[in-house]
Motif scaffolding. Sequence first.
Motif, mmCIF file in Angstrom:
data_model
loop_
_atom_site.group_PDB
_atom_site.id
_atom_site.type_symbol
_atom_site.label_atom_id
_atom_site.label_comp_id
_atom_site.label_asym_id
_atom_site.label_seq_id
_atom_site.Cartn_x
_atom_site.Cartn_y
_atom_site.Cartn_z
ATOM 1 N N ASP A 121 15.140 -9.191 -10.785
ATOM 2 C CA ASP A 121 15.471 -7.846 -10.303
ATOM 3 C C ASP A 121 15.178 -7.755 -8.808
ATOM 4 N N ARG A 122 16.098 -7.156 -8.062
ATOM 5 C CA ARG A 122 15.941 -7.041 -6.615
ATOM 6 C C ARG A 122 16.109 -5.600 -6.134
ATOM 7 N N ASP A 123 15.714 -4.646 -6.976
ATOM 8 C CA ASP A 123 15.888 -3.242 -6.629
ATOM 9 C C ASP A 123 14.573 -2.572 -6.249
ATOM 10 N N HIS A 124 13.610 -3.389 -5.748
ATOM 11 C CA HIS A 124 12.290 -2.846 -5.466
ATOM 12 C C HIS A 124 12.299 -1.785 -4.356
ATOM 13 N N GLU A 125 13.233 -1.887 -3.415
ATOM 14 C CA GLU A 125 13.286 -0.891 -2.344
ATOM 15 C C GLU A 125 13.665 0.481 -2.895
ATOM 16 N N LYS A 126 14.634 0.491 -3.815
ATOM 17 C CA LYS A 126 15.032 1.747 -4.443
ATOM 18 C C LYS A 126 13.886 2.312 -5.274
ATOM 19 N N THR A 127 13.211 1.426 -6.019
ATOM 20 C CA THR A 127 12.087 1.868 -6.848
ATOM 21 C C THR A 127 10.971 2.426 -5.978
ATOM 22 N N MET A 128 10.737 1.785 -4.826
ATOM 23 C CA MET A 128 9.686 2.273 -3.931
ATOM 24 C C MET A 128 10.021 3.662 -3.401
ATOM 25 N N GLU A 129 11.276 3.921 -3.106
ATOM 26 C CA GLU A 129 11.660 5.253 -2.641
ATOM 27 C C GLU A 129 11.427 6.290 -3.740
ATOM 28 N N GLU A 130 11.647 5.883 -4.993
ATOM 29 C CA GLU A 130 11.379 6.789 -6.111
ATOM 30 C C GLU A 130 9.879 7.087 -6.205
ATOM 31 N N VAL A 131 9.068 6.058 -5.977
ATOM 32 C CA VAL A 131 7.610 6.240 -5.995
ATOM 33 C C VAL A 131 7.181 7.151 -4.846
ATOM 34 N N PHE A 132 7.754 6.945 -3.675
ATOM 35 C CA PHE A 132 7.416 7.789 -2.522
ATOM 36 C C PHE A 132 7.835 9.238 -2.759
ATOM 37 N N HIS A 133 8.902 9.427 -3.503
ATOM 38 C CA HIS A 133 9.341 10.784 -3.825
ATOM 39 C C HIS A 133 8.298 11.477 -4.707
ATOM 40 N N ARG A 134 7.698 10.723 -5.634
ATOM 41 C CA ARG A 134 6.657 11.284 -6.502
ATOM 42 C C ARG A 134 5.336 11.434 -5.772
ATOM 43 N N PHE A 135 5.081 10.525 -4.839
ATOM 44 C CA PHE A 135 3.809 10.510 -4.122
ATOM 45 C C PHE A 135 4.063 10.543 -2.613
ATOM 46 N N PRO A 136 4.429 11.699 -2.064
ATOM 47 C CA PRO A 136 4.722 11.787 -0.627
ATOM 48 C C PRO A 136 3.573 11.299 0.256
ATOM 49 N N ARG A 137 2.344 11.483 -0.226
ATOM 50 C CA ARG A 137 1.193 11.052 0.557
ATOM 51 C C ARG A 137 1.173 9.538 0.733
ATOM 52 N N GLY A 160 1.369 4.678 -8.699
ATOM 53 C CA GLY A 160 2.615 4.274 -8.056
ATOM 54 C C GLY A 160 2.897 2.800 -8.235
ATOM 55 N N ARG A 161 1.856 1.984 -8.108
ATOM 56 C CA ARG A 161 2.036 0.536 -8.295
ATOM 57 C C ARG A 161 2.482 0.226 -9.718
ATOM 58 N N ALA A 162 1.923 0.947 -10.686
ATOM 59 C CA ALA A 162 2.339 0.740 -12.078
ATOM 60 C C ALA A 162 3.808 1.102 -12.269
ATOM 61 N N LEU A 163 4.247 2.164 -11.612
ATOM 62 C CA LEU A 163 5.640 2.593 -11.753
ATOM 63 C C LEU A 163 6.612 1.612 -11.105
ATOM 64 N N MET A 164 6.132 0.841 -10.147
ATOM 65 C CA MET A 164 6.986 -0.175 -9.519
ATOM 66 C C MET A 164 7.443 -1.215 -10.538
ATOM 67 N N ALA A 165 6.688 -1.362 -11.634
ATOM 68 C CA ALA A 165 7.048 -2.305 -12.694
ATOM 69 C C ALA A 165 8.100 -1.730 -13.637
ATOM 70 N N LYS A 166 8.449 -0.458 -13.458
ATOM 71 C CA LYS A 166 9.376 0.246 -14.347
ATOM 72 C C LYS A 166 8.983 0.034 -15.813
ATOM 73 N N PRO A 167 7.784 0.460 -16.174
ATOM 74 C CA PRO A 167 7.278 0.209 -17.529
ATOM 75 C C PRO A 167 8.049 0.974 -18.593
ATOM 76 N N LYS A 168 8.093 0.382 -19.774
ATOM 77 C CA LYS A 168 8.642 1.077 -20.944
ATOM 78 C C LYS A 168 7.541 1.885 -21.626
ATOM 79 N N VAL A 169 6.309 1.372 -21.519
ATOM 80 C CA VAL A 169 5.150 2.126 -21.992
ATOM 81 C C VAL A 169 4.035 1.963 -20.967
ATOM 82 N N LEU A 170 3.412 3.082 -20.626
ATOM 83 C CA LEU A 170 2.373 3.109 -19.611
ATOM 84 C C LEU A 170 1.050 3.462 -20.279
ATOM 85 N N LEU A 171 0.069 2.575 -20.141
ATOM 86 C CA LEU A 171 -1.261 2.792 -20.702
ATOM 87 C C LEU A 171 -2.176 3.282 -19.586
#
Length: 253
Positions: A121-137, A160-171
């Motif tokens: 997968d090479r969509d990490h830049e898009k995923t990072m923007e999604e994380v930044f949208h959730r965590f503006p700080r 945010g780092r956990a979300l970068m993995a695009k988890p199906k289940v988050l513990l």
Amino acid sequence: MNAGLSKAAGAGPILDVKNLSVAYGKVEALHGASLAVASGQMVTVIGPNGAGKTTMLAAIMGQLASKGEISFLGRPQTRTKVEARVMEGMTLVPETRELFSTMTVEDNLLMGAYARHALGDRDHEKTMEEVFHRFPRMKERRDQLAGTLSGGERAMLVLGRALMAKPKVLLLDEPSLGLAPLIVKEIFRIIADLKQSGVAILLVEQNARAALQISDYGYVLETGKVVLEGPSVDLQHDQRVTETYLGGAALKR
């Protein structure tokens, strides 16, 4: 099927745990615990310190040897290593909030996408923007060293780092631990928003009031055993739960 599956959550569990037991030497810390989480569902496990909540998450993640059955995405996980579970979409956010302190916020986030990158997968830049949208700080501090962040910012970064993995289940293990009340409120708002995005969440939390308010189903773990379970809205008004974990006051519907 485990009773913890809500009707709205789908036909079957994405994570199904049956009769899970963990021992430290001769001391059994978890005794035959069972729970289930469906896709898009948030399940919480509450209980006092030492009840076995963190042990349960570590065993589900494969970090501790255990007895019983763990099924993820319909596949048994008994012989599956931690790395393979991560590759399949299981992500643990530990209470220790461990970060690469000498690396920047952005580089810490990129580490979360490592497993997906290894799979092509090479969509990490898009995923990072999604994380930044959730965590503006985090976007504001993207070039700052992780070791210089405040406690609340560290909590946001590990999420945010956990979300970068695009988890199906988050513990999630005690995400509110040690945080100021205003930060706790923000963290729980973010977790509630994550559920709306479709990710399944298993939340272990000592702050029973906040956890039950945002989850669909709950389990009460005491001395290594599940002693009570039910829809979160029902547990909020259960006499035993209110007296032991909610300061004697039931939550308002």
